[in-house]
Motif scaffolding. Structure first.
Motif, PDB file in Angstrom:
ATOM      1  N   ASP A  67       0.793  -1.225   0.000  1.00 58.30           N
ATOM      2  CA  ASP A  67       0.000   0.000   0.000  1.00 58.30           C
ATOM      3  C   ASP A  67       0.824   1.273   0.000  1.00 58.30           C
ATOM      4  O   ASP A  67       0.288   2.362   0.090  1.00 58.30           O
ATOM      5  CB  ASP A  67      -0.984   0.000   1.173  1.00 58.30           C
ATOM      6  CG  ASP A  67      -0.271  -0.309   2.497  1.00 58.30           C
ATOM      7  OD1 ASP A  67       0.959  -0.165   2.561  1.00 58.30           O
ATOM      8  OD2 ASP A  67      -0.956  -0.703   3.442  1.00 58.30           O
TER       9      ASP A  67
ATOM     10  N   GLU B 237      -2.732  -7.514   2.507  1.00 58.27           N
ATOM     11  CA  GLU B 237      -4.080  -7.284   3.013  1.00 58.27           C
ATOM     12  C   GLU B 237      -5.075  -7.258   1.854  1.00 58.27           C
ATOM     13  O   GLU B 237      -5.019  -6.389   0.987  1.00 58.27           O
ATOM     14  CB  GLU B 237      -4.112  -5.994   3.826  1.00 58.27           C
ATOM     15  CG  GLU B 237      -3.385  -6.185   5.157  1.00 58.27           C
ATOM     16  CD  GLU B 237      -3.218  -4.918   5.973  1.00 58.27           C
ATOM     17  OE1 GLU B 237      -2.876  -5.037   7.143  1.00 58.27           O
ATOM     18  OE2 GLU B 237      -3.423  -3.823   5.428  1.00 58.27           O
TER      19      GLU B 237
ATOM     20  N   THR C 214      -6.748  -1.658  -8.511  1.00 55.08           N
ATOM     21  CA  THR C 214      -8.171  -2.024  -8.557  1.00 55.08           C
ATOM     22  C   THR C 214      -8.515  -2.683  -9.890  1.00 55.08           C
ATOM     23  O   THR C 214      -9.368  -3.568  -9.941  1.00 55.08           O
ATOM     24  CB  THR C 214      -9.098  -0.807  -8.332  1.00 55.08           C
ATOM     25  OG1 THR C 214      -8.643   0.284  -9.131  1.00 55.08           O
ATOM     26  CG2 THR C 214      -9.127  -0.396  -6.885  1.00 55.08           C
TER      27      THR C 214
ATOM     28  N   LEU D 263      -5.644  -4.319  -5.192  1.00 58.46           N
ATOM     29  CA  LEU D 263      -6.334  -3.546  -4.141  1.00 58.46           C
ATOM     30  C   LEU D 263      -7.801  -3.934  -4.178  1.00 58.46           C
ATOM     31  O   LEU D 263      -8.504  -3.651  -5.157  1.00 58.46           O
ATOM     32  CB  LEU D 263      -6.168  -2.040  -4.386  1.00 58.46           C
ATOM     33  CG  LEU D 263      -6.975  -1.098  -3.494  1.00 58.46           C
ATOM     34  CD1 LEU D 263      -6.649  -1.290  -2.020  1.00 58.46           C
ATOM     35  CD2 LEU D 263      -6.739   0.362  -3.884  1.00 58.46           C
ATOM     36  N   SER D 264      -8.253  -4.562  -3.122  1.00 62.37           N
ATOM     37  CA  SER D 264      -9.602  -5.134  -3.114  1.00 62.37           C
ATOM     38  C   SER D 264     -10.460  -4.497  -2.024  1.00 62.37           C
ATOM     39  O   SER D 264      -9.968  -3.764  -1.167  1.00 62.37           O
ATOM     40  CB  SER D 264      -9.505  -6.636  -2.853  1.00 62.37           C
ATOM     41  OG  SER D 264      -9.092  -6.843  -1.512  1.00 62.37           O
ATOM     42  N   HIS D 265     -11.727  -4.812  -2.063  1.00 62.52           N
ATOM     43  CA  HIS D 265     -12.627  -4.415  -0.976  1.00 62.52           C
ATOM     44  C   HIS D 265     -12.083  -4.845   0.372  1.00 62.52           C
ATOM     45  O   HIS D 265     -12.169  -4.131   1.362  1.00 62.52           O
ATOM     46  CB  HIS D 265     -13.991  -5.082  -1.175  1.00 62.52           C
ATOM     47  CG  HIS D 265     -14.778  -4.469  -2.273  1.00 62.52           C
ATOM     48  ND1 HIS D 265     -15.286  -3.193  -2.193  1.00 62.52           N
ATOM     49  CD2 HIS D 265     -15.131  -4.932  -3.482  1.00 62.52           C
ATOM     50  CE1 HIS D 265     -15.923  -2.904  -3.317  1.00 62.52           C
ATOM     51  NE2 HIS D 265     -15.844  -3.941  -4.111  1.00 62.52           N
TER      52      HIS D 265
ATOM     53  N   TYR E 205      -9.075  -5.111   1.398  1.00 64.46           N
ATOM     54  CA  TYR E 205      -8.047  -4.222   1.936  1.00 64.46           C
ATOM     55  C   TYR E 205      -8.689  -3.119   2.771  1.00 64.46           C
ATOM     56  O   TYR E 205      -8.236  -2.785   3.866  1.00 64.46           O
ATOM     57  CB  TYR E 205      -7.195  -3.596   0.822  1.00 64.46           C
ATOM     58  CG  TYR E 205      -6.178  -2.605   1.358  1.00 64.46           C
ATOM     59  CD1 TYR E 205      -4.941  -3.031   1.814  1.00 64.46           C
ATOM     60  CD2 TYR E 205      -6.480  -1.249   1.474  1.00 64.46           C
ATOM     61  CE1 TYR E 205      -4.027  -2.144   2.357  1.00 64.46           C
ATOM     62  CE2 TYR E 205      -5.573  -0.352   2.016  1.00 64.46           C
ATOM     63  CZ  TYR E 205      -4.347  -0.793   2.451  1.00 64.46           C
ATOM     64  OH  TYR E 205      -3.450   0.085   2.999  1.00 64.46           O
ATOM     65  N   VAL E 206      -9.749  -2.534   2.217  1.00 65.39           N
ATOM     66  CA  VAL E 206     -10.428  -1.446   2.934  1.00 65.39           C
ATOM     67  C   VAL E 206     -11.032  -1.976   4.227  1.00 65.39           C
ATOM     68  O   VAL E 206     -10.892  -1.367   5.291  1.00 65.39           O
ATOM     69  CB  VAL E 206     -11.504  -0.799   2.034  1.00 65.39           C
ATOM     70  CG1 VAL E 206     -12.258   0.274   2.803  1.00 65.39           C
ATOM     71  CG2 VAL E 206     -10.871  -0.215   0.780  1.00 65.39           C
ATOM     72  N   SER E 207     -11.671  -3.128   4.136  1.00 64.43           N
ATOM     73  CA  SER E 207     -12.284  -3.704   5.346  1.00 64.43           C
ATOM     74  C   SER E 207     -11.241  -3.937   6.427  1.00 64.43           C
ATOM     75  O   SER E 207     -11.427  -3.558   7.585  1.00 64.43           O
ATOM     76  CB  SER E 207     -12.954  -5.041   5.016  1.00 64.43           C
ATOM     77  OG  SER E 207     -14.019  -4.830   4.137  1.00 64.43           O
TER      78      SER E 207
ATOM     79  N   ASN F 140      -8.329  -2.572   6.920  1.00 64.50           N
ATOM     80  CA  ASN F 140      -7.721  -1.383   7.489  1.00 64.50           C
ATOM     81  C   ASN F 140      -8.710  -0.441   8.141  1.00 64.50           C
ATOM     82  O   ASN F 140      -8.340   0.408   8.948  1.00 64.50           O
ATOM     83  CB  ASN F 140      -6.870  -0.666   6.445  1.00 64.50           C
ATOM     84  CG  ASN F 140      -5.578  -1.411   6.238  1.00 64.50           C
ATOM     85  OD1 ASN F 140      -4.781  -1.517   7.151  1.00 64.50           O
ATOM     86  ND2 ASN F 140      -5.411  -1.992   5.060  1.00 64.50           N
ATOM     87  N   ALA F 141      -9.970  -0.583   7.762  1.00 68.20           N
ATOM     88  CA  ALA F 141     -10.981   0.210   8.450  1.00 68.20           C
ATOM     89  C   ALA F 141     -11.324  -0.424   9.793  1.00 68.20           C
ATOM     90  O   ALA F 141     -11.771   0.253  10.708  1.00 68.20           O
ATOM     91  CB  ALA F 141     -12.229   0.331   7.579  1.00 68.20           C
ATOM     92  N   ASP F 142     -11.067  -1.709   9.927  1.00 71.01           N
ATOM     93  CA  ASP F 142     -11.488  -2.413  11.145  1.00 71.01           C
ATOM     94  C   ASP F 142     -10.323  -2.833  12.020  1.00 71.01           C
ATOM     95  O   ASP F 142     -10.514  -3.442  13.054  1.00 71.01           O
ATOM     96  CB  ASP F 142     -12.259  -3.696  10.779  1.00 71.01           C
ATOM     97  CG  ASP F 142     -13.436  -3.396   9.895  1.00 71.01           C
ATOM     98  OD1 ASP F 142     -13.862  -2.228   9.872  1.00 71.01           O
ATOM     99  OD2 ASP F 142     -13.926  -4.313   9.232  1.00 71.01           O
ATOM    100  N   TYR F 143      -9.090  -2.512  11.620  1.00 68.76           N
ATOM    101  CA  TYR F 143      -7.899  -3.100  12.221  1.00 68.76           C
ATOM    102  C   TYR F 143      -7.882  -3.039  13.743  1.00 68.76           C
ATOM    103  O   TYR F 143      -7.541  -3.993  14.404  1.00 68.76           O
ATOM    104  CB  TYR F 143      -6.664  -2.410  11.643  1.00 68.76           C
ATOM    105  CG  TYR F 143      -5.351  -2.843  12.236  1.00 68.76           C
ATOM    106  CD1 TYR F 143      -4.366  -1.909  12.528  1.00 68.76           C
ATOM    107  CD2 TYR F 143      -5.071  -4.172  12.483  1.00 68.76           C
ATOM    108  CE1 TYR F 143      -3.150  -2.283  13.053  1.00 68.76           C
ATOM    109  CE2 TYR F 143      -3.863  -4.552  13.015  1.00 68.76           C
ATOM    110  CZ  TYR F 143      -2.911  -3.618  13.302  1.00 68.76           C
ATOM    111  OH  TYR F 143      -1.708  -3.988  13.839  1.00 68.76           O
TER     112      TYR F 143
END
Lengths: 411, 411
Positions: free
Chosen positions: B230, B282, B316, B398-400, B402-404, B406-409
């Motif tokens: 990232d 991730e 993406t 870069l996938s969904h 990855y966001v999940s 790092n948003a929830d880490y």
């Protein structure tokens, strides 16, 4: 979704005397969509532009640069043409040929020289421009020309934008009122120098030769070059300021009393447009301002602001409203200031002092960070503690929706 | 999910004579989780390391640098200690104090000097290290010490990794066999120079003083400094090579016939470990190799590889298996080679020649690009057409997810 971005209203977008727009549906990528925009400029209009630094810059960008060099000599710019649906980038020699053919066809239609036209394209890269569709739709766009078509024009340049972006103002100068109206597009591949963005601002002020070019560069740095969505610098970015000189305000030099007024108004309008792009950033749910102060130079402040604004980890934390603020410190640390003494670094999230002298502020409470993170508009302030320079950038968060939009863009 | 990353098997991870590992559950962030690792080195072991360039580098990184400087003088390194769950970064003076306390406590336990210990931390930034938990768990880790604990050690250093990363090999040299085994961790905040990664490689080869440091830097550049997930450079990255010298292979200089064999084996093993991090990136669904050739310098090849590997738009598109290859050209164009003549640039996706002389290859068929994009492992080859330098980097999409992640880490 957008972040605090109201739809522009047609009645608010003031006509600029000497500047007309006409749109058409050329069916470049999809049918029944405004995808072609022609803009015409009255004789004597000054035009200045700033373009992408991408070495794979699109054919129309190369032609714009060539045609603008001739500005001030015999070839004054009299028209602009924009297509969406195709970037005409990575298209080699046939791309150049197509862009020149577009200019030639519009020149015939308007009875001007092809060199008096600036072409623009935006959309998918590496696919051949459907030149026939454009040429056959040009007459329709020309027949639609009018001074009151700003909202249609804003719609005609959209790609992944979820809504048109336009704004307008009238400013009073010692020499009389000046109208400034602008449109822009862009939502992804947005980064300083510059973005997948097109920006057109028109004003009825007049400028002495040479004055507008320098001002346009300055305005770009304070607006479109201070936003980032995903860090990708597009092949097609262009920002154009048009000064028709049809008002009583004729600015001869930077010491002209009207100059500062018009300059400030142009900066404010360009910033507003640039921020609209961030507010409509692909998948954006938050609008984030990064203020860096206390730097030795503006450039090092810019490096820090960019590193923070650009970090996927910082951006996903904002998306999650998670005050995982160590990620911001990490970004400051790798921004590229090799002699940064972190023990002088302070950081605030909104009004909350988070990092003090390079470490966690002892009085920082997670609940305070959490409170600020809930907001839709968040300011991160970073004091580098080593000088007086400052820089501000604007960005948005990184959400699931960003991935969806960019994974599905062409389908 | 991971991309072609089999679970390491305990039986495959060969012990390295003179190197022991012991783990414990200290409850640093979560209970019932291996989160503390102690490693001990036989007397006479050589140790070399490469560390993050982040200015906000963690307290343990600063201490590692200080303790390694003493290498070769009286203070030979005899132990390493790693905790997960907390990075001890952005923690100011108390962070330094905690890292030193960790060393002091382990030194008492092992009856060595604190300066003979290298400490490592990985996890959340900007939160105080729970030093009491670490100190009280150290005796348990020490009582667990053994040469056969590689798999446990790999598990004990995981953070957002979905599985332990370890590999092992035996290589024959003119002077006899050498065992090399390594572990690493990392899945996000991964970028050259370096990543949120820890890597430890141990070998029973022996090296003359000074030889190992230079080699370690060279190996890092060819492995852990050639991966990006990232683009975030962490505060804690550390890569350590340990040479216990307990085998018959004692390398005196770079002209020693065993040197090249061991060097190549170390490079191969480090690359394999580094690629494991990308394969467990991730949210990764694709493993992507970016080969850049035809550059004037390796550095400019690296700039191009990094720009492509780093672009959210490119990543993406890989996630979507969408051959939106113009995005790769755009990244090449903004990579920072200001005099790049794009008309000499060629690009291949797998075996498909996509971009020819800077434009779309006339014989390129979308279906061919689509076919390559479906694969889990994809190579992008870029020829800059201006020299003989090359550089290879590895990245993931870069996938969904990855966001999940790092948003929830932290939740």
């Amino acid at each position: 979704m957008t972040v605090n971005l109201p739809l522009p209203q047609k009645a608010d977008l003031k006509p600029v005397k000497g500047f007309e727009m006409g749109i058409a549906e050329a069916g470049i990528k999809k049918a029944n969509r405004k995808d072609l925009l022609v803009m015409t400029l009255a004789p004597g209009t000054q035009v200045a532009g700033v373009f992408t630094l991408n070495r794979f810059c699109a054919a129309p960008v190369q032609i714009c640069r060539e045609h603008l060099v001739q500005e001030g000599s015999n070839g004054e710019i009299r028209a602009l043409v924009v297509n969406t649906g195709n970037a005409n980038a990575g298209t080699g020699e046939s791309g150049m040929k197509h862009a020149l053919e577009t200019c030639a066809a519009l020149a015939r239609e308007l009875k001007i020289n092809p060199e008096q036209i600036l072409p623009f394209s935006t959309g998918v890269i590496l696919e051949p421009l459907p030149i026939e569709k454009i040429i056959s739709a040009l007459p329709k766009a020309v027949s639609n020309l009018g001074e009151d078509n700003w909202l249609d024009a804003a719609q005609a340049i959209m790609t992944t934008d979820t809504q048109p972006k336009a704004t307008s103002m009238t400013v009073s100068t010692p020499a009389g009122p000046v109208v400034i109206t602008g449109i822009c597009k862009g939502a992804g591949m947005i980064h300083p120098n510059m973005a997948t963005m097109l920006g057109f601002i028109a004003s009825d002020a007049g400028f002495a030769p040479g004055l507008l070019s320098k001002l346009t560069r300055e305005i770009a740095d304070l607006s479109f070059n201070a936003i980032t969505i995903d860090g990708d610098t597009s092949t097609n970015d262009s920002f154009i300021i048009i000064a028709t000189g049809q008002s009583a305000v004729q600015i001869q030099s930077v010491t002209d009393p009207s100059y500062a007024v018009v300059r400030d108004a142009l900066i404010a309008l360009a910033r507003k447009l640039a921020q609209m792009i961030v507010r409509d950033g692909e998948g954006a749910t938050k609008f984030i301002t990064i203020e860096v102060l206390g730097g030795k130079t503006a450039e090092e402040c810019r490096l820090v602001a960019k590193a923070v604004a650009h970090s996927p980890l910082v951006k996903t934390a904002f998306f999650a409203s998670d005050p995982n603020l160590g990620r911001i410190l990490a970004a400051i640390g790798y921004a590229g200031i090799s002699d940064l003494d972190v023990s002088h670094v302070q950081m605030w999230l909104g009004d909350v002092w988070v990092a003090k002298d390079g470490g966690r502020n002892p009085s920082y409470q997670e609940a305070d960070g959490q409170r600020v993170m809930q907001a839709q508009e968040i300011t991160v302030k970073i004091d580098l503690g080593r000088g007086n320079a400052t820089q501000t950038m604007w960005t948005c968060d990184l959400s699931h929706e960003y991935v969806s939009i960019n994974a599905d863009y062409r389908s």
